[in-house]
Design a protein around this motif. Structure first.
Motif, PDB file in Angstrom:
ATOM      1  N   SER A 166       0.859  -1.190   0.000  1.00  0.00           N
ATOM      2  CA  SER A 166       0.000   0.000   0.000  1.00  0.00           C
ATOM      3  C   SER A 166       0.891   1.235   0.000  1.00  0.00           C
ATOM      4  O   SER A 166       2.128   1.119   0.011  1.00  0.00           O
ATOM      5  CB  SER A 166      -0.937   0.015   1.211  1.00  0.00           C
ATOM      6  N   HIS A 167       0.292   2.430   0.037  1.00  0.00           N
ATOM      7  CA  HIS A 167       1.105   3.647   0.087  1.00  0.00           C
ATOM      8  C   HIS A 167       1.655   3.876   1.489  1.00  0.00           C
ATOM      9  O   HIS A 167       2.534   4.720   1.688  1.00  0.00           O
ATOM     10  CB  HIS A 167       0.285   4.864  -0.367  1.00  0.00           C
ATOM     11  N   GLU A 168       1.160   3.162   2.501  1.00  0.00           N
ATOM     12  CA  GLU A 168       1.663   3.222   3.863  1.00  0.00           C
ATOM     13  C   GLU A 168       1.766   1.796   4.417  1.00  0.00           C
ATOM     14  O   GLU A 168       1.122   1.453   5.411  1.00  0.00           O
ATOM     15  CB  GLU A 168       0.784   4.107   4.734  1.00  0.00           C
ATOM     16  N   ALA A 169       2.562   0.990   3.738  1.00  0.00           N
ATOM     17  CA  ALA A 169       2.662  -0.433   4.088  1.00  0.00           C
ATOM     18  C   ALA A 169       3.212  -0.647   5.488  1.00  0.00           C
ATOM     19  O   ALA A 169       2.793  -1.573   6.188  1.00  0.00           O
ATOM     20  CB  ALA A 169       3.533  -1.151   3.052  1.00  0.00           C
ATOM     21  N   MET A 170       4.170   0.191   5.916  1.00  0.00           N
ATOM     22  CA  MET A 170       4.728   0.017   7.250  1.00  0.00           C
ATOM     23  C   MET A 170       3.674   0.242   8.331  1.00  0.00           C
ATOM     24  O   MET A 170       3.619  -0.490   9.330  1.00  0.00           O
ATOM     25  CB  MET A 170       5.908   0.966   7.457  1.00  0.00           C
ATOM     26  N   GLU A 171       2.812   1.238   8.133  1.00  0.00           N
ATOM     27  CA  GLU A 171       1.739   1.471   9.097  1.00  0.00           C
ATOM     28  C   GLU A 171       0.766   0.294   9.141  1.00  0.00           C
ATOM     29  O   GLU A 171       0.259  -0.083  10.209  1.00  0.00           O
ATOM     30  CB  GLU A 171       0.985   2.757   8.754  1.00  0.00           C
ATOM     31  N   ASP A 172       0.525  -0.320   7.987  1.00  0.00           N
ATOM     32  CA  ASP A 172      -0.360  -1.490   7.951  1.00  0.00           C
ATOM     33  C   ASP A 172       0.226  -2.631   8.777  1.00  0.00           C
ATOM     34  O   ASP A 172      -0.481  -3.316   9.514  1.00  0.00           O
ATOM     35  CB  ASP A 172      -0.579  -1.936   6.504  1.00  0.00           C
ATOM     36  N   LEU A 173       1.539  -2.850   8.651  1.00  0.00           N
ATOM     37  CA  LEU A 173       2.179  -3.904   9.431  1.00  0.00           C
ATOM     38  C   LEU A 173       2.164  -3.575  10.919  1.00  0.00           C
ATOM     39  O   LEU A 173       2.017  -4.469  11.758  1.00  0.00           O
ATOM     40  CB  LEU A 173       3.618  -4.109   8.959  1.00  0.00           C
ATOM     41  N   GLN A 174       2.314  -2.301  11.255  1.00  0.00           N
ATOM     42  CA  GLN A 174       2.298  -1.922  12.666  1.00  0.00           C
ATOM     43  C   GLN A 174       0.933  -2.169  13.291  1.00  0.00           C
ATOM     44  O   GLN A 174       0.837  -2.522  14.471  1.00  0.00           O
ATOM     45  CB  GLN A 174       2.699  -0.453  12.805  1.00  0.00           C
ATOM     46  N   LYS A 175      -0.133  -2.019  12.512  1.00  0.00           N
ATOM     47  CA  LYS A 175      -1.466  -2.316  13.025  1.00  0.00           C
ATOM     48  C   LYS A 175      -1.625  -3.818  13.284  1.00  0.00           C
ATOM     49  O   LYS A 175      -2.220  -4.228  14.284  1.00  0.00           O
ATOM     50  CB  LYS A 175      -2.518  -1.829  12.033  1.00  0.00           C
ATOM     51  N   ILE A 176      -1.097  -4.630  12.365  1.00  0.00           N
ATOM     52  CA  ILE A 176      -1.144  -6.080  12.590  1.00  0.00           C
ATOM     53  C   ILE A 176      -0.260  -6.462  13.768  1.00  0.00           C
ATOM     54  O   ILE A 176      -0.593  -7.349  14.558  1.00  0.00           O
ATOM     55  CB  ILE A 176      -0.714  -6.832  11.312  1.00  0.00           C
ATOM     56  N   ASP A 177       0.873  -5.752  13.919  1.00  0.00           N
ATOM     57  CA  ASP A 177       1.805  -6.014  15.012  1.00  0.00           C
ATOM     58  C   ASP A 177       1.154  -5.782  16.376  1.00  0.00           C
ATOM     59  O   ASP A 177       1.556  -6.381  17.381  1.00  0.00           O
ATOM     60  CB  ASP A 177       3.046  -5.130  14.848  1.00  0.00           C
ATOM     61  N   TYR A 178       0.149  -4.931  16.442  1.00  0.00           N
ATOM     62  CA  TYR A 178      -0.558  -4.670  17.699  1.00  0.00           C
ATOM     63  C   TYR A 178      -1.262  -5.931  18.193  1.00  0.00           C
ATOM     64  O   TYR A 178      -1.381  -6.152  19.406  1.00  0.00           O
ATOM     65  CB  TYR A 178      -1.570  -3.548  17.488  1.00  0.00           C
ATOM     66  N   TYR A 179      -1.713  -6.779  17.264  1.00  0.00           N
ATOM     67  CA  TYR A 179      -2.435  -8.005  17.623  1.00  0.00           C
ATOM     68  C   TYR A 179      -1.540  -9.242  17.525  1.00  0.00           C
ATOM     69  O   TYR A 179      -1.698 -10.188  18.297  1.00  0.00           O
ATOM     70  CB  TYR A 179      -3.651  -8.189  16.711  1.00  0.00           C
ATOM     71  N   PHE A 180      -0.625  -9.254  16.556  1.00  0.00           N
ATOM     72  CA  PHE A 180       0.288 -10.381  16.356  1.00  0.00           C
ATOM     73  C   PHE A 180       1.715  -9.836  16.417  1.00  0.00           C
ATOM     74  O   PHE A 180       2.163  -9.177  15.476  1.00  0.00           O
ATOM     75  CB  PHE A 180       0.044 -11.078  15.014  1.00  0.00           C
ATOM     76  N   LYS A 181       2.398 -10.103  17.517  1.00  0.00           N
ATOM     77  CA  LYS A 181       3.732  -9.580  17.711  1.00  0.00           C
ATOM     78  C   LYS A 181       4.672 -10.096  16.632  1.00  0.00           C
ATOM     79  O   LYS A 181       4.775 -11.299  16.390  1.00  0.00           O
ATOM     80  CB  LYS A 181       4.256  -9.988  19.091  1.00  0.00           C
ATOM     81  N   MET A 182       5.362  -9.166  15.963  1.00  0.00           N
ATOM     82  CA  MET A 182       6.319  -9.537  14.920  1.00  0.00           C
ATOM     83  C   MET A 182       7.703  -9.779  15.526  1.00  0.00           C
ATOM     84  O   MET A 182       8.037  -9.225  16.570  1.00  0.00           O
ATOM     85  CB  MET A 182       6.405  -8.439  13.859  1.00  0.00           C
ATOM     86  N   LYS A 183       8.494 -10.590  14.866  1.00  0.00           N
ATOM     87  CA  LYS A 183       9.859 -10.825  15.308  1.00  0.00           C
ATOM     88  C   LYS A 183      10.645  -9.522  15.248  1.00  0.00           C
ATOM     89  O   LYS A 183      10.485  -8.718  14.327  1.00  0.00           O
ATOM     90  CB  LYS A 183      10.536 -11.873  14.417  1.00  0.00           C
ATOM     91  N   GLU A 184      11.495  -9.359  16.235  1.00  0.00           N
ATOM     92  CA  GLU A 184      12.274  -8.131  16.313  1.00  0.00           C
ATOM     93  C   GLU A 184      13.169  -7.988  15.085  1.00  0.00           C
ATOM     94  O   GLU A 184      13.900  -8.895  14.718  1.00  0.00           O
ATOM     95  CB  GLU A 184      13.122  -8.136  17.584  1.00  0.00           C
ATOM     96  N   GLY A 185      13.076  -6.833  14.446  1.00  0.00           N
ATOM     97  CA  GLY A 185      13.900  -6.545  13.276  1.00  0.00           C
ATOM     98  C   GLY A 185      13.380  -7.116  11.976  1.00  0.00           C
ATOM     99  O   GLY A 185      14.015  -6.946  10.931  1.00  0.00           O
ATOM    100  N   SER A 186      12.216  -7.803  11.996  1.00  0.00           N
ATOM    101  CA  SER A 186      11.716  -8.416  10.760  1.00  0.00           C
ATOM    102  C   SER A 186      10.871  -7.465   9.921  1.00  0.00           C
ATOM    103  O   SER A 186      10.635  -7.728   8.749  1.00  0.00           O
ATOM    104  CB  SER A 186      10.885  -9.660  11.097  1.00  0.00           C
ATOM    105  N   MET A 187      10.391  -6.376  10.515  1.00  0.00           N
ATOM    106  CA  MET A 187       9.537  -5.445   9.777  1.00  0.00           C
ATOM    107  C   MET A 187      10.403  -4.501   8.954  1.00  0.00           C
ATOM    108  O   MET A 187      11.259  -3.791   9.488  1.00  0.00           O
ATOM    109  CB  MET A 187       8.638  -4.655  10.737  1.00  0.00           C
TER     110      MET A 187
END
Length: 849
Positions: free
Chosen positions: A487-508
């Motif tokens: 998307s035009h703000e893909a990082m923000e989209d991942l951060q929203k998913i990260d709120y519910y599903f913790k991402m591995k450190e440094g993987s985003m």
């Protein structure tokens, strides 16, 4: 690049698309007023800005360390004062090193120090640059000094590629019989009135002296597999052949001695060590190893894993009972050593084999590869950002639907022995994959995404880019724990998913490897930016594995002089070399699977060769395996072929297509069937081209033809296909029509997927074929079919053209890229020309030519 931008509310937002003000905008009075109003707003929200004069001048205070009658003052050591032995990965490792002209096994006991007591040398991530010195203690009391790189080289040389350590047997010196051994009176069992010897090795241990100078007691079951002849000869020499543990196999082994000696690898694999480091089998053994080594490395690894998985267990109280309907299952920890820094790894797993298969569906789908290609193509076409992330402990985030309970082991600490209900999708449970997928699907719906009807693991949402008001669909692609956001703000989209599903450190961040392909953005010679999918890393790893196999099993190497994927004039279907042995058959099957995945990742240039070998799985022969090795030699020579998802619109000469033909007299007023539930198309359209070809009577054994085609969206290859036809066609005309019908069916499915992804598909499929008779029959409504056996394919293709779904045109055979999908083209100028029109070869980090 992603930037943090301060908005008028005082919050920062992340944007990958931004620009600085131009000189004219900086001098524009209106823009100056906007900036002034923005500064005033920020001052109201965050307060006035701070200047150096606002900072008070004061000395930094020093505080006395706290101490009282019970607690003494303490301090933290400087880095130079820390005892490096406490965190050294080589310490306590078991190594076999030369001393006084012989190889002995010893333990790395401590670091070497100089006369002043300082540690000698410095560590480095590269073992060659590591200058540390160590003292190794041997069983006879001797000590010797060795450098770090010598120790590291030894630890790796005594292991297989997986890190399993091996040693060689010198001789068997003793034996002992335990109480659990089967007595002689129970040496036989009766089954349906017949007498059979009892096959057992229980209760017997042998004392073995190894060639490294050490001795150990090993179980008969282990040595029988690694050194059967030596054990059998020892049993005869010590009158053990009448014991049940030896009677059933020793005579057979001695009778087949010569064959067994040549077949068995006399290396005894030490399953207790990896890279020279002892691996525990139980939690109790892990703590014992820590006590012996004077550290807590296994304990820390266990604690780290338990901190992550504790959420999966609900501990029951002493007076609580397991609810009815729950099944008991064991859970245990598995231990391993990872090569990256000799990292200690622990994993909690469930014994899913102990319980019945759940009545609900346990299948968990993943996003398809052609969906990934389409999504990356639209990202380049719409100038969107692409970001990737990995979900941490993916399965453990989801509740389980299975009714399972277990008993806590010592890893649970004070809860050891208590009963626990498994409430999360623990690794090993049969329904964990489906539970995790359902859980993350609920999250995506909560975030406003909708699952694509054509690919349920593609999630889409209509968006508007604020910079230019461009409307499009943003995508999130899910492959188990691998997330790809577009998307035009893909990082923000991942951060929203990260709120519910913790991402591995440094993987985003920017994508690197996805589904085995390296992904990066490149600039084409026409200055268009596109996404590249490169299987080079996967290819090179596969080649290395095959080279190790050849060296180990046959003492051979891959051919050096190869010009094409197959030897000249080689045809797998008429190969009459000897059949493969059972172990070679298994290896052949596995390599066909690897090669098919390489083709799926983008190596279209070997699709026909791999398909030809795959058709020989029923009876693989020696020549087929040698052809596999020849294929790997070709891949080693040309490892870096990649596909580029080029968004450039192709130049199509409509004069080649008979667009004004009236088909109504033959098929009526037919129109293309559109999905009634397809979303509103947004964004730019895509143009589809289909290149079709067939090789008539290509199979020299049964004379079946081969179908091949490549589907392009704009200038990007999306789908490729090569397969032997299911029927024997007596003419080139019939084989070409069968191939075109197969290509049309695939194109129809691809058009459906595009529409369900919200992509506009306005133009028909532009289909190119090199058989003029087929093209005439699909361009002229009045043409008639004389061969009734081809009527189904004939009318299927003509009706697709009548409804406006496709159009056909002729292309010269030498210009048809689908030739690579039907013919075994030898190496040379023709092959290089065709492949260069499909694949790219990288030259640098940004440009591709």
């Amino acid at each position: 690049m992603c930037a943090k931008i301060l908005n008028k509310t005082g919050h920062t937002i992340h944007r990958s698309t931004f620009r600085a003000l131009s000189r004219e905008e900086e001098d524009d009075p209106k823009e100056k007023e906007k900036r002034k109003a923005f500064d005033q707003k920020i001052e109201q929200v965050l307060g006035p800005d701070m200047r150096p004069k606002d900072m008070p001048e004061c000395d930094t205070p020093e505080y006395e360390r706290y101490e009282d009658d019970e607690t003494a003052a303490f301090s933290v050591d400087d880095r130079d004062d820390i005892d490096q032995d406490a965190i050294d990965m080589y310490l306590k490792a078991e190594v076999t090193l030369p001393i006084a002209g012989e190889m002995l096994t010893g333990n790395v006991s401590r670091r070497k120090r100089d006369a002043d007591g300082n540690l000698i040398g410095k560590s480095a991530s590269n073992p060659i640059m590591d200058t540390r010195m160590y003292v190794v203690s041997f069983p006879d009391g001797r000590e010797a000094e060795y450098s770090a790189n010598i120790i590291a080289e030894n630890m790796l040389s005594m292991c297989d590629p997986e890190g399993n350590q091996f040693i060689l047997m010198k001789h068997i010196s003793d034996h002992k019989k335990e109480a659990t051994a089967v007595p002689k009176e129970d040496a036989f069992i009766w089954i349906k009135g017949r007498k059979y010897p009892r096959k057992t090795t229980k209760g017997w241990k042998l004392c073995v002296e190894w060639k490294d100078g050490t001795t150990s007691w090993e179980t008969l079951s282990a040595l029988k597999e690694s050194n059967p002849v030596e054990v059998a000869e020892y049993a005869v020499a010590h009158d053990l052949t009448e014991e049940p543990a030896f009677k059933w196999w020793v005579p057979y082994t001695l009778k087949k001695r010569d064959a067994i000696v040549s077949a068995v690898n006399n290396r005894y694999w030490k399953r207790t060590h990896k890279y020279g480091i002892r691996i525990p089998k139980t939690v109790k053994e892990a703590f014992e190893i820590d006590r012996e080594n004077g550290d807590n490395r296994w304990a820390d690894s266990i604690q780290k894993e338990m901190n992550a998985v504790r959420v999966a267990f609900r501990i029951l109280g002493e007076d609580q009972k397991v609810p009815p309907g729950y099944q008991y299952m064991k859970c245990h920890l598995v231990f391993d050593i990872k090569f990256d820094g000799f990292r200690f790894k622990t994993r909690m797993v469930a014994g899913g084999h102990m319980v019945e298969t759940p009545s609900f569906m346990t299948y968990a789908s993943v996003v398809s590869r052609d969906t990934v290609r389409i999504a990356l193509l639209t990202a380049a076409l719409h100038d969107l950002s692409v970001k990737a992330a990995d979900v941490q402990n993916a399965y453990l985030t989801a509740p389980t639907t299975e009714k399972i309970w277990t008993i806590c082991g010592p890893e649970f600490g004070p809860d050891e022995g208590k009963k626990a209900i498994i409430v999360r999708a623990l690794y090993g449970l049969k329904g964990s994959g489906a539970s995790y997928r359902n859980h993350i699907s609920n999250c995506m719906r909560h975030l406003g995404y909708e699952s694509c009807k054509a690919d349920p693991d593609l999630w889409m949402k209509p968006r508007t880019r604020p910079d230019d008001g461009f409307e499009y669909y943003s995508y999130v692609l899910i492959y188990v724990d691998d997330i790809l956001a577009i998307s035009h703000e893909a990082m923000e989209d991942l951060q929203k998913i990260d709120y519910y599903f913790k991402m591995k450190e440094g993987s985003m961040g920017d994508p690197d490897i996805y589904l085995g392909s390296k992904i990066r953005k490149v600039t084409l010679p026409n200055r268009v930016e596109a996404w590249m999918l490169s299987p080079t890393k996967y290819v090179m790893e596969a080649v290395k594995n095959v080279e190790r196999y050849l060296e180990k099993e046959y003492g051979q190497k891959l051919p050096k002089r190869v010009s094409g994927p197959f030897p000249t004039d080689y045809r797998p279907e008429i190969d009459i070399t000897p059949e493969l042995k059972d172990d070679e058959v298994s290896y052949f099957y596995s390599q066909i699977g690897v090669l098919r995945w390489i083709v799926e990742l983008g190596r279209i240039d070997i699709v026909t060769e791999v398909s030809s070998l795959a058709s020989c799985l029923a009876l693989p022969r020696r020549g087929h395996l040698e052809a596999v090795f020849h294929l790997y030699a070709y891949l080693r020579k040309k490892p870096n072929g990649t596909i580029i998802l080029d968004p450039t619109y192709p130049d199509i000469d409509l004069r080649q297509f008979n667009d004004g033909a009236d088909w109504s007299n033959f098929y009526g007023n037919v129109t293309e069937a559109l999905p009634p539930n397809m979303p509103k198309p947004l964004g730019k359209p895509l143009v589809m081209r289909l290149f079709v070809d067939s090789d008539h009577a290509a199979d020299k054994l049964v004379r079946r033809s081969r179908t091949g085609f490549i589907s392009y969206l704009n200038s990007a290859p999306i789908v490729w296909y090569s397969k032997r036809q299911g029927t024997i066609e007596t003419s080139v005309f019939g084989a070409e029509f069968v191939a075109m019908r197969t290509g049309f069916e695939s194109a129809r499915g691809l058009r459906y997927k595009l529409r369900m992804m919200g992509i506009e598909v306005g133009e028909p499929v532009y289909c190119y074929g090199d058989n003029m008779s087929v093209i005439h029959n699909t361009q002229k409504p009045e043409s008639t079919l004389k061969k009734k056996s081809n009527s189904i394919c004939y009318h299927f293709c003509r009706e697709a053209i009548a409804m406006g779904e496709a159009m056909t045109a002729h292309i010269r055979s030498e210009d048809n890229p689908a030739d690579i999908c039907t013919k075994l083209i030898p190496g040379g100028m023709k092959r290089d020309r065709i492949v260069s029109n499909i694949l790219y070869y990288s030259k640098g980090s940004e440009d591709v030519s």
